[in-house]
Structures are given as C-alpha cells and as structure tokens.
Design a protein around this motif. Structure first.
Motif, PDB file in Angstrom:
ATOM      1  N   MET A 133       0.838  -1.203   0.000  1.00 51.98           N
ATOM      2  CA  MET A 133       0.000   0.000   0.000  1.00 51.98           C
ATOM      3  C   MET A 133       0.869   1.248   0.000  1.00 51.98           C
ATOM      4  O   MET A 133       0.582   2.227  -0.703  1.00 51.98           O
ATOM      5  CB  MET A 133      -0.921  -0.001   1.224  1.00 51.98           C
ATOM      6  N   ALA A 134       1.950   1.219   0.766  1.00 51.49           N
ATOM      7  CA  ALA A 134       2.869   2.360   0.773  1.00 51.49           C
ATOM      8  C   ALA A 134       3.525   2.531  -0.588  1.00 51.49           C
ATOM      9  O   ALA A 134       3.723   3.660  -1.065  1.00 51.49           O
ATOM     10  CB  ALA A 134       3.931   2.172   1.859  1.00 51.49           C
ATOM     11  N   ALA A 135       3.868   1.420  -1.241  1.00 52.61           N
ATOM     12  CA  ALA A 135       4.452   1.496  -2.578  1.00 52.61           C
ATOM     13  C   ALA A 135       3.472   2.136  -3.554  1.00 52.61           C
ATOM     14  O   ALA A 135       3.862   2.950  -4.413  1.00 52.61           O
ATOM     15  CB  ALA A 135       4.847   0.104  -3.057  1.00 52.61           C
ATOM     16  N   PHE A 136       2.208   1.774  -3.425  1.00 55.89           N
ATOM     17  CA  PHE A 136       1.184   2.359  -4.295  1.00 55.89           C
ATOM     18  C   PHE A 136       1.100   3.866  -4.080  1.00 55.89           C
ATOM     19  O   PHE A 136       1.111   4.650  -5.049  1.00 55.89           O
ATOM     20  CB  PHE A 136      -0.166   1.707  -4.019  1.00 55.89           C
ATOM     21  N   GLU A 137       1.019   4.282  -2.825  1.00 55.32           N
ATOM     22  CA  GLU A 137       0.862   5.708  -2.537  1.00 55.32           C
ATOM     23  C   GLU A 137       2.103   6.509  -2.912  1.00 55.32           C
ATOM     24  O   GLU A 137       2.012   7.575  -3.530  1.00 55.32           O
ATOM     25  CB  GLU A 137       0.545   5.912  -1.048  1.00 55.32           C
ATOM     26  N   LEU A 138       3.266   6.002  -2.537  1.00 55.15           N
ATOM     27  CA  LEU A 138       4.510   6.764  -2.720  1.00 55.15           C
ATOM     28  C   LEU A 138       5.021   6.740  -4.149  1.00 55.15           C
ATOM     29  O   LEU A 138       5.406   7.773  -4.704  1.00 55.15           O
ATOM     30  CB  LEU A 138       5.587   6.224  -1.777  1.00 55.15           C
ATOM     31  N   HIS A 139       5.041   5.546  -4.735  1.00 53.00           N
ATOM     32  CA  HIS A 139       5.748   5.371  -6.006  1.00 53.00           C
ATOM     33  C   HIS A 139       4.842   5.284  -7.228  1.00 53.00           C
ATOM     34  O   HIS A 139       5.277   5.621  -8.338  1.00 53.00           O
ATOM     35  CB  HIS A 139       6.642   4.129  -5.925  1.00 53.00           C
ATOM     36  N   MET A 140       3.615   4.844  -7.065  1.00 51.39           N
ATOM     37  CA  MET A 140       2.700   4.785  -8.203  1.00 51.39           C
ATOM     38  C   MET A 140       1.826   6.033  -8.272  1.00 51.39           C
ATOM     39  O   MET A 140       1.668   6.631  -9.328  1.00 51.39           O
ATOM     40  CB  MET A 140       1.844   3.520  -8.122  1.00 51.39           C
ATOM     41  N   LEU A 141       1.295   6.437  -7.127  1.00 51.85           N
ATOM     42  CA  LEU A 141       0.442   7.620  -7.089  1.00 51.85           C
ATOM     43  C   LEU A 141       1.260   8.897  -6.973  1.00 51.85           C
ATOM     44  O   LEU A 141       0.813   9.974  -7.375  1.00 51.85           O
ATOM     45  CB  LEU A 141      -0.532   7.499  -5.913  1.00 51.85           C
ATOM     46  N   GLY A 142       2.482   8.759  -6.415  1.00 49.68           N
ATOM     47  CA  GLY A 142       3.353   9.923  -6.273  1.00 49.68           C
ATOM     48  C   GLY A 142       2.922  10.857  -5.157  1.00 49.68           C
ATOM     49  O   GLY A 142       3.124  12.067  -5.239  1.00 49.68           O
ATOM     50  N   ARG A 143       2.344  10.289  -4.096  1.00 46.37           N
ATOM     51  CA  ARG A 143       1.908  11.106  -2.968  1.00 46.37           C
ATOM     52  C   ARG A 143       3.027  11.124  -1.926  1.00 46.37           C
ATOM     53  O   ARG A 143       3.054  10.317  -1.003  1.00 46.37           O
ATOM     54  CB  ARG A 143       0.609  10.550  -2.380  1.00 46.37           C
ATOM     55  N   ALA A 144       3.960  12.055  -2.072  1.00 41.34           N
ATOM     56  CA  ALA A 144       5.168  12.074  -1.249  1.00 41.34           C
ATOM     57  C   ALA A 144       4.852  12.187   0.236  1.00 41.34           C
ATOM     58  O   ALA A 144       5.565  11.615   1.079  1.00 41.34           O
ATOM     59  CB  ALA A 144       6.068  13.234  -1.681  1.00 41.34           C
ATOM     60  N   GLU A 145       3.796  12.904   0.577  1.00 43.29           N
ATOM     61  CA  GLU A 145       3.464  13.098   1.995  1.00 43.29           C
ATOM     62  C   GLU A 145       3.021  11.808   2.670  1.00 43.29           C
ATOM     63  O   GLU A 145       2.930  11.739   3.901  1.00 43.29           O
ATOM     64  CB  GLU A 145       2.382  14.171   2.153  1.00 43.29           C
ATOM     65  N   ALA A 146       2.753  10.755   1.871  1.00 46.62           N
ATOM     66  CA  ALA A 146       2.363   9.469   2.449  1.00 46.62           C
ATOM     67  C   ALA A 146       3.480   8.844   3.266  1.00 46.62           C
ATOM     68  O   ALA A 146       3.225   7.966   4.096  1.00 46.62           O
ATOM     69  CB  ALA A 146       1.935   8.504   1.335  1.00 46.62           C
ATOM     70  N   GLU A 147       4.705   9.292   3.075  1.00 42.35           N
ATOM     71  CA  GLU A 147       5.819   8.715   3.834  1.00 42.35           C
ATOM     72  C   GLU A 147       5.590   8.852   5.338  1.00 42.35           C
ATOM     73  O   GLU A 147       5.986   7.984   6.120  1.00 42.35           O
ATOM     74  CB  GLU A 147       7.132   9.390   3.445  1.00 42.35           C
ATOM     75  N   ALA A 148       4.918   9.914   5.750  1.00 39.27           N
ATOM     76  CA  ALA A 148       4.656  10.127   7.176  1.00 39.27           C
ATOM     77  C   ALA A 148       3.582   9.197   7.715  1.00 39.27           C
ATOM     78  O   ALA A 148       3.410   9.095   8.940  1.00 39.27           O
ATOM     79  CB  ALA A 148       4.243  11.576   7.410  1.00 39.27           C
ATOM     80  N   ASP A 149       2.866   8.506   6.834  1.00 37.33           N
ATOM     81  CA  ASP A 149       1.759   7.651   7.263  1.00 37.33           C
ATOM     82  C   ASP A 149       2.176   6.224   7.558  1.00 37.33           C
ATOM     83  O   ASP A 149       1.345   5.411   7.989  1.00 37.33           O
ATOM     84  CB  ASP A 149       0.666   7.624   6.182  1.00 37.33           C
ATOM     85  N   TYR A 150       3.455   5.891   7.299  1.00 37.49           N
ATOM     86  CA  TYR A 150       3.920   4.516   7.455  1.00 37.49           C
ATOM     87  C   TYR A 150       5.206   4.481   8.273  1.00 37.49           C
ATOM     88  O   TYR A 150       6.006   5.432   8.222  1.00 37.49           O
ATOM     89  CB  TYR A 150       4.190   3.887   6.082  1.00 37.49           C
ATOM     90  N   PRO A 151       5.446   3.386   9.010  1.00 32.17           N
ATOM     91  CA  PRO A 151       6.724   3.237   9.707  1.00 32.17           C
ATOM     92  C   PRO A 151       7.891   3.264   8.718  1.00 32.17           C
ATOM     93  O   PRO A 151       7.733   2.874   7.540  1.00 32.17           O
ATOM     94  CB  PRO A 151       6.605   1.867  10.381  1.00 32.17           C
ATOM     95  N   ALA A 152       9.052   3.687   9.189  1.00 32.84           N
ATOM     96  CA  ALA A 152      10.216   3.840   8.310  1.00 32.84           C
ATOM     97  C   ALA A 152      10.571   2.538   7.606  1.00 32.84           C
ATOM     98  O   ALA A 152      10.908   2.537   6.414  1.00 32.84           O
ATOM     99  CB  ALA A 152      11.402   4.358   9.115  1.00 32.84           C
ATOM    100  N   GLU A 153      10.502   1.435   8.311  1.00 37.70           N
ATOM    101  CA  GLU A 153      10.873   0.163   7.680  1.00 37.70           C
ATOM    102  C   GLU A 153       9.862  -0.255   6.615  1.00 37.70           C
ATOM    103  O   GLU A 153      10.207  -0.905   5.631  1.00 37.70           O
ATOM    104  CB  GLU A 153      11.031  -0.938   8.736  1.00 37.70           C
TER     105      GLU A 153
END
Length: 395
Positions: A133-153
């Motif tokens: 899900m994080a890959a979808f948000e960050l890398h496919m959708l390009g929603r950079a702010e999603a990084e704050a929504d998931y643990p670092a690992e």
C-alpha cells in the motif's frame, strides 16, 4: 440472529437457489445497477424483492444505499441529492425493506492489496499489505506526503517492492485496490485517481464530520418517520487512506456518530473485520457498549501484523474473540425480547470468506465466495445456537 447472505443481484454468479441451500433465510443486497445519487424506484425495488421471494428468501437489509461523494465533500447545492436519498428510503419502506446499511468512507470503500493471498490451511484470502500500500501511494500515485503515514521500515520495503515490480505487478495492485468498489460505477486508473483526490483537497477529519452531521440531520428524521433503521458501516481499514480522512474507525468515532443525531434510526453495522483491523479496538466491548443501536452484524475475523498489515482469517480464528462477540449479540437479542422490542433479532451475515475448494473455479466478487462463506456461516451458526441454549443463557 437472522442469518443472511450478501448477494449482488445480476452481477452475482451465485444463484439464489444456491443461497437457499446454505441455510440462510435473508438476503442482503442493493440495486447496484442504479448510479449513485439517483432514486431507487419502487418498481425496481419490488421487482428485486419478488425475485428474492421466488427463491423462498427475504430481502432483509440493503447493502448499500450509497452516499454520493458530493455529500461527503459538502460540495455545492446538495438539496437534490438529499431529496433523492429520502425518496429511495421511502420507496424501500413502502416495499417492506426497512434496514439500510451505508458507509461514509471518502472515495474508496474497503481496501486490500491482495485478492488471492495464500491462506495457511489452503485456499486464498484477502490481504492488506502495508508495504505494498505504501508502494502504491509513494511510487505509483506519487503522494510524497504518504511517507509520514507509514513506519520507516515499511517505507523502505515499499521502495524495494516497487523497484523489483513488473508492470503486471503494479497493474494487479491497482486492480486489487479498486476492487473495494464492487457495486460502484467508477474505476480509476492512476491519473483518474489523482484527479479524484484533488476534489477532496481541504476536507480533513473535522470537515468530513461536519458533512456527515449534515447528512444525518437530513435523512435520520425521515428514517424515523418511515420506520427505517440506518446503520453505518465502519471504515475498512480503520485508518486514513490515500490522505483521505476516515471518521468511523473506533469506539469514540462510533459514539460521535450515534450521538450527533440521537435516534434509534441512527444505528451501527457492527463489522468485526473492519473494526478488528485496529489494534486498539476491543470488539466484544464495542458490541456491548453500543448493543442497543446495532441493527446489522458483519461477522469475520482478521489476523494483524505489527507493521499494520492484516489478512482475513477463518471466522473463528484471528485476533477477535468471535465466541465472546457472538455472545454479546445473543445477550442483546435476549434483552430486546424481554423488553418487547419488535427488532429483537439482529440481522447477521458471514463476511469475507476464504476461497476454498471449487471456489477458485468461479468468478466471485472478491471476498464473497460460496464455499468459504458457507463454512463461515456454519461455524457462526453453531456458536450462536450453543450460546442461545437455555443452559448457556443461564450461566
């Protein structure tokens, strides 16, 4: 409890005569062919009800009468949409269908990243994988702010998955996420989803609650007059998704919903799988706290993982004490009967089942196989019957 079965009408490849053989006596369905926001005509409702009755079954709950996205966004003149919703309720009530499940999740309903994850005992199940899900948000959708929504690992694993993924992998992930809208008319590609998300800019949790309050104020009085019971479905998963707020995710959210317009017509669909994906939620305690406002129960189980991932578990396994949860519902039914309530029986359906045996040969809606749900229904029926026995109620 009133045993029921979700059926998608003309979009379902499970026939009503097959449903009758499960032992369920009620059908949970909707007019999925009607675009969101349009009136459900009395003629269409009567025709669907007659089709169900011809199989010896009853239409006991609507799932769902959708809330238009403009209402959720508070977008423009909504008087026509509210009027249409009230008219659909009136038409349903006129045909004797008085239970209506709905949700107030912005844009996307239930969300999964895998539709056929291998289950431990064989078969497949639905799964929400935090890294995908994080890959979808960050890398496919390009929603950079999603990084704050998931643990670092999880963010690290998301990058690794995306780097190793093929075009087919990414297409499958998008398809899985969009499959949470089984009765909806809109499906999004990446660009379409980005555009749809822009319509929610400026709508945070506070704004969404304000729009939800307005919806309830517009429709609950009419529901009271009609003898209709509305019951909100919790968020699935019970967390913000795609930067969109979700406001029916835990006990305090439910208390707000049921309290903002105080009425028996403003009720809850107790979905043990949706609420069960939140580690903070104690499902038996939630059932007992809001027992008198539970009009519908979706019974399923999930197994959670520390990173926020979860998958559908067998109905009597997983992290929720299903026996205690069913006990809470059976106790509430007994209280209602003692009080002489007409709605003593709580409508229940087995929710998302594993695909088992010949289920894989049928093109079922995701999460809604025949054999897997039949297993779940049989297990839940056994628990409920045992707990309803006179000696059990006396303990």
């Amino acid at each position: 409890m009133k045993e029921s079965w979700r059926w998608y009408g003309p979009f379902d490849n499970i026939a009503l005569w097959e449903v009758a053989q499960t032992g369920a006596s009620g059908i949970v369905t909707a007019l999925h062919e009607v675009p969101y926001g349009e009136v459900w005509t009395r003629e269409a409702i009567a025709a669907r009800k007659a089709e169900i009755a011809a199989a010896g079954l009853d239409w006991v709950m609507v799932e769902s009468l959708p809330v238009h996205e403009r209402i959720k966004r508070g977008d423009g003149d909504l008087s026509g949409l509210f009027a249409n919703y009230r008219q659909s309720m009136a038409n349903l009530a006129a045909e004797g269908v008085t239970g209506i499940c709905y949700n107030f999740m912005p844009l996307i309903d239930w969300t999964r990243t895998d539709l056929k994850a291998p289950a431990k005992s064989g078969g497949t199940c639905l799964r929400f994988d935090a890294a995908r899900m994080a890959a979808f948000e960050l890398h496919m959708l390009g929603r950079a702010e999603a990084e704050a929504d998931y643990p670092a690992e999880v963010v690290v694993r998301a990058g690794q998955w995306h780097a190793a993924s093929t075009e087919a992998d990414r297409a499958a992930l998008l398809s899985a996420i969009m499959s949470g809208l089984p009765g909806a008319f809109e499906r999004y590609d990446i660009e379409g989803l980005r555009e749809a998300l822009t319509l929610y800019h400026g709508v945070g949790a506070e704004e969404l609650r304000g729009n939800y309050k307005r919806f309830l104020e517009e429709v609950v009085p009419a529901a009271e007059d009609l003898g209709v019971r509305l019951c909100v479905h919790p968020d699935d998963p019970p967390r913000d998704i795609l930067g969109l707020p979700r406001v029916v995710s835990d006990a305090e959210d439910i208390a707000w919903v049921l309290g903002v317009v105080e009425s028996p017509a403003n009720g809850l669909t107790l979905c043990s799988g949706s609420l069960g994906a939140n580690p903070a939620n104690d499902l038996p305690a939630i059932a007992r706290r809001f027992a008198d406002r539970i009009h519908f129960a979706h019974l399923r189980n999930v197994a959670k993982e520390p990173d926020g991932s979860f998958e559908e578990a067998p109905h009597l396994d997983g992290d929720t004490d299903m026996v205690d949860l069913v006990r809470a519902l059976v106790e509430e039914e007994a209280r209602r009967r003692s009080a002489g309530r007409a709605d003593a029986e709580i409508v229940m359906r087995p929710d998302h089942g594993h695909e088992l045996l010949a289920d894989s040969e049928r093109n079922n809606p995701p999460g809604y196989p025949l054999i897997g749900r039949l297993r779940g229904l049989a297990e839940l029926r056994g628990v409920a019957r045992a707990l309803s026995a006179p000696y059990a109620m006396a303990v």
